[in-house]
Design a protein around this motif. Sequence first.
Motif, short mmCIF file in Angstrom:
data_model
loop_
_atom_site.label_atom_id
_atom_site.label_comp_id
_atom_site.label_asym_id
_atom_site.label_seq_id
_atom_site.Cartn_x
_atom_site.Cartn_y
_atom_site.Cartn_z
N ILE A 184 2.00 1.05 5.11
CA ILE A 184 1.47 0.64 6.43
C ILE A 184 2.36 1.31 7.49
CG2 ILE A 184 2.85 -1.51 6.48
CD1 ILE A 184 0.44 -2.79 8.00
N ALA A 185 1.74 1.74 8.58
CA ALA A 185 2.51 2.35 9.66
C ALA A 185 3.34 1.26 10.35
CB ALA A 185 1.56 2.99 10.66
N ILE A 186 4.59 1.59 10.68
CA ILE A 186 5.45 0.58 11.33
C ILE A 186 4.78 0.07 12.61
CG2 ILE A 186 7.70 0.20 12.43
CD1 ILE A 186 8.83 2.30 10.46
N GLY A 225 9.20 -17.85 -2.29
CA GLY A 225 7.86 -17.88 -1.70
C GLY A 225 7.64 -16.97 -0.50
N THR A 226 8.43 -15.90 -0.39
CA THR A 226 8.24 -14.97 0.74
C THR A 226 7.03 -14.08 0.47
OG1 THR A 226 10.61 -15.01 1.06
CG2 THR A 226 9.41 -13.22 2.14
N PRO A 227 5.99 -14.18 1.29
CA PRO A 227 4.74 -13.50 0.92
C PRO A 227 4.77 -11.98 1.02
CG PRO A 227 4.45 -14.77 2.95
CD PRO A 227 5.83 -15.05 2.47
N PHE A 228 5.64 -11.43 1.91
CA PHE A 228 5.60 -9.98 2.09
C PHE A 228 6.99 -9.36 2.02
CE2 PHE A 228 2.23 -11.97 4.68
CZ PHE A 228 1.16 -11.57 3.90
N GLY A 229 7.06 -8.21 1.33
CA GLY A 229 8.29 -7.43 1.30
C GLY A 229 8.02 -6.12 2.04
N ILE A 230 8.99 -5.70 2.87
CA ILE A 230 8.81 -4.46 3.65
C ILE A 230 9.95 -3.53 3.28
CG2 ILE A 230 8.82 -3.52 6.00
CD1 ILE A 230 7.94 -6.53 6.74
N THR A 231 9.65 -2.45 2.62
CA THR A 231 10.71 -1.56 2.16
C THR A 231 10.68 -0.23 2.92
OG1 THR A 231 10.50 -2.58 0.01
CG2 THR A 231 11.76 -0.53 0.10
N LYS A 267 4.11 10.92 0.87
CA LYS A 267 3.95 12.01 -0.12
C LYS A 267 2.51 12.48 -0.16
CE LYS A 267 7.63 11.33 -3.44
NZ LYS A 267 7.96 10.13 -4.20
N GLU A 268 1.60 11.51 -0.12
CA GLU A 268 0.19 11.89 -0.15
C GLU A 268 -0.63 11.02 0.79
OE1 GLU A 268 -0.79 9.55 -4.28
OE2 GLU A 268 0.12 11.55 -4.37
N ALA A 269 -1.80 11.47 1.10
CA ALA A 269 -2.67 10.70 2.00
C ALA A 269 -3.08 9.41 1.29
CB ALA A 269 -3.90 11.52 2.34
N CYS A 270 -3.18 8.34 2.03
CA CYS A 270 -3.60 7.06 1.43
C CYS A 270 -4.22 6.18 2.51
CB CYS A 270 -2.39 6.36 0.78
SG CYS A 270 -1.07 6.02 1.95
N THR A 271 -4.68 5.01 2.06
CA THR A 271 -5.25 4.07 3.04
C THR A 271 -4.21 2.99 3.33
OG1 THR A 271 -7.39 4.48 2.07
CG2 THR A 271 -7.22 2.55 3.50
N SER A 272 -3.99 2.73 4.58
CA SER A 272 -2.99 1.72 4.98
C SER A 272 -3.50 0.32 4.66
CB SER A 272 -2.74 1.86 6.49
OG SER A 272 -2.38 0.62 7.05
N ALA A 273 -2.57 -0.65 4.64
CA ALA A 273 -2.96 -2.06 4.43
C ALA A 273 -3.97 -2.52 5.48
CB ALA A 273 -1.72 -2.93 4.49
N LEU A 282 4.62 -1.90 1.83
CA LEU A 282 4.35 -3.33 2.02
C LEU A 282 4.06 -3.90 0.63
CD1 LEU A 282 3.69 -5.63 4.08
CD2 LEU A 282 1.33 -4.88 3.93
N ARG A 283 4.88 -4.85 0.20
CA ARG A 283 4.71 -5.38 -1.15
C ARG A 283 4.24 -6.84 -1.05
NH1 ARG A 283 7.21 -9.37 -4.65
NH2 ARG A 283 7.17 -8.58 -6.78
#
Length: 553
Positions: free
Chosen positions: A539-541, A491-497, A507-513, A528-529
């Motif tokens: 997401i930026a650290i 049940g861990t809601p978030f994974g941070i890789t 690699k490419e421009a994107c929108t952060s969480a 962020l998974r």
Amino acid sequence: MIYGSMADSNAGAGKMEKIVALCKRRGFIFQSSEIYGGLNGAWDYGPLGVELKRNLKDYWWRSMTQLRDDIVGFDGSILMNRAVWQASGHEATFSDPMVACKQCRKLFRADQVWPAIEQSDWYDALAEMFALGQLDTLNLKKWAETKGRRDAPNLALVRNLPVTLSWLSEKVQADGGLSKLSVKEFIQYLATEQFAQTGLITPCPHCGGELSEPRAFNLMFKTYIGATQDESSITYLRPETAQAMFVQFKNVLDTTQKKLPFGIAQIGKAFRNEINPRNFTFRSREFEQMEVEFFVKPGTGPEWLEKWREERLSWYESIGIPRAKIHVLTVPDKDRAFYSQGTYDLEYEFPFGVQELEGIAHRGNYDLKQHAEHSKKPLEYFDEETKQKYLPEVVEPSAGVDRTVLALLCEAFDEETIKDDESGKEEVRTVLRFSPRMAPIKAAVFPLLKNKPELVAKAREIYGALQPLMKVAYADTAAIGRRYRRFDEIGTPFGITVDFETLEGAKEACTSATGAPIAAGEKDTVTLRHRDSMKQERIAIGDLFSWLLMKVA
Ligand code: ATP
């Protein structure tokens, strides 16, 4: 990719078995004293279970004593003067009617005999025969000599087949034939060797034997204080936390100068020598309660009872138990505790049935009155406005910690068939969909690869920075997909890789969480998974910590 939920195979007993197995496999809940064969009605919470339970208790405590101005906290002792239990009525009346099997000696709560019969190994086949009208002598004989002998050896039909069969046909005919019987009566006929003076016998769910008449069985665990074990040293392990709050009402009042309406909140262990502990932790002999004694002006009890009902329903919603899954039972007069002037039971749809999670009772001034009379100490409240002294009324929302933990587990448990992105194979994903607020571990930090020191160093750094803020885990073994799955199951809601883009730039421009833009080439971002959707985003650290804190608050 998600193919579908396995809702059908997750009904009832099947779902419960899976939850119990998961709890043991992943360290949520273990049987007490397991290596010695266990202890019925007692459970131990493992490393994950204790986090879940603590999150629940902390959140309840915060909701009651921090976010409200009108409730103060309290922590009473488990052992109290025996006089408390005499005054409260527990010593004389805290009992359940109980029946015992004359053959196998097992004990059952009288009101739970039929549910237990219906869950027994021997009931289904007989009920089916009855439903299909296949009740000829041959079928019953065959059943008695096979399944009956194995699962219900003390049922009259099994013990004394010819006699039971012959009087059965006689009696049933005399009563107007089988079509006039209910399945209960039919089972009772099979349990009654010959028509006893007392009428039909209800069989023992365990062996089919004859049950005794009900007798009162006090649920309190008796113990002795000090070296001598005699009448003067008797006391009990408390069967509820409430009484300490009543007997300390005056001390709390005098030291806090609270005005009515106000409450006292407590979380603590309670003990009941339940006759049939069952349904995993649902009915245990040692459990925890979260109780508020809310003292109000005389005459206002009914209106506070309604307020607390609403308050508690929305509270359950805020921990991830939807309102639609909670049934409000207005306890009928005949079933209410004798002191109660109105009780609601909040019941949850457990896989084993709709059962009580919390009781909310308007106790009138019963408890304070009893303790004032027995202790001969004044327990009245002095009303500054009216210059009158009186005993307040009490509304008590009393919730079970263990039952709520179980409800959270049942609500969160899910299985779905997915296609593994790496292997392309179909597999079943088990996931506990806890609300982030309740989840035992809020986030897991992963370096994409274990053997790349730069990835490991960055992941360790993030993990270390998160540790003081919330319960997090670090995992670097196995493929990343496998690691995600392991944390889904608890049940861990978030994974941070931490991956190569973290070090080398996106690699490419994107929108952060967070909704902010991430430019191509921007360093120090992570993947962020999300547990529920399995969606991945960057997401930026620098934004990660406040984002996570907001989600788990
Ligand atoms: P039940 O009818 O299920 O025996 P109760 O009405 O006796 O419960 P209360 O005395 O109202 O229960 O206790 C308040 C709460 O304490 C219950 O709603 C439940 O959550 C919890 N509780 C009571 N008995 C047990 C038990 N044996 N095991 C776990 N929790 C319990």
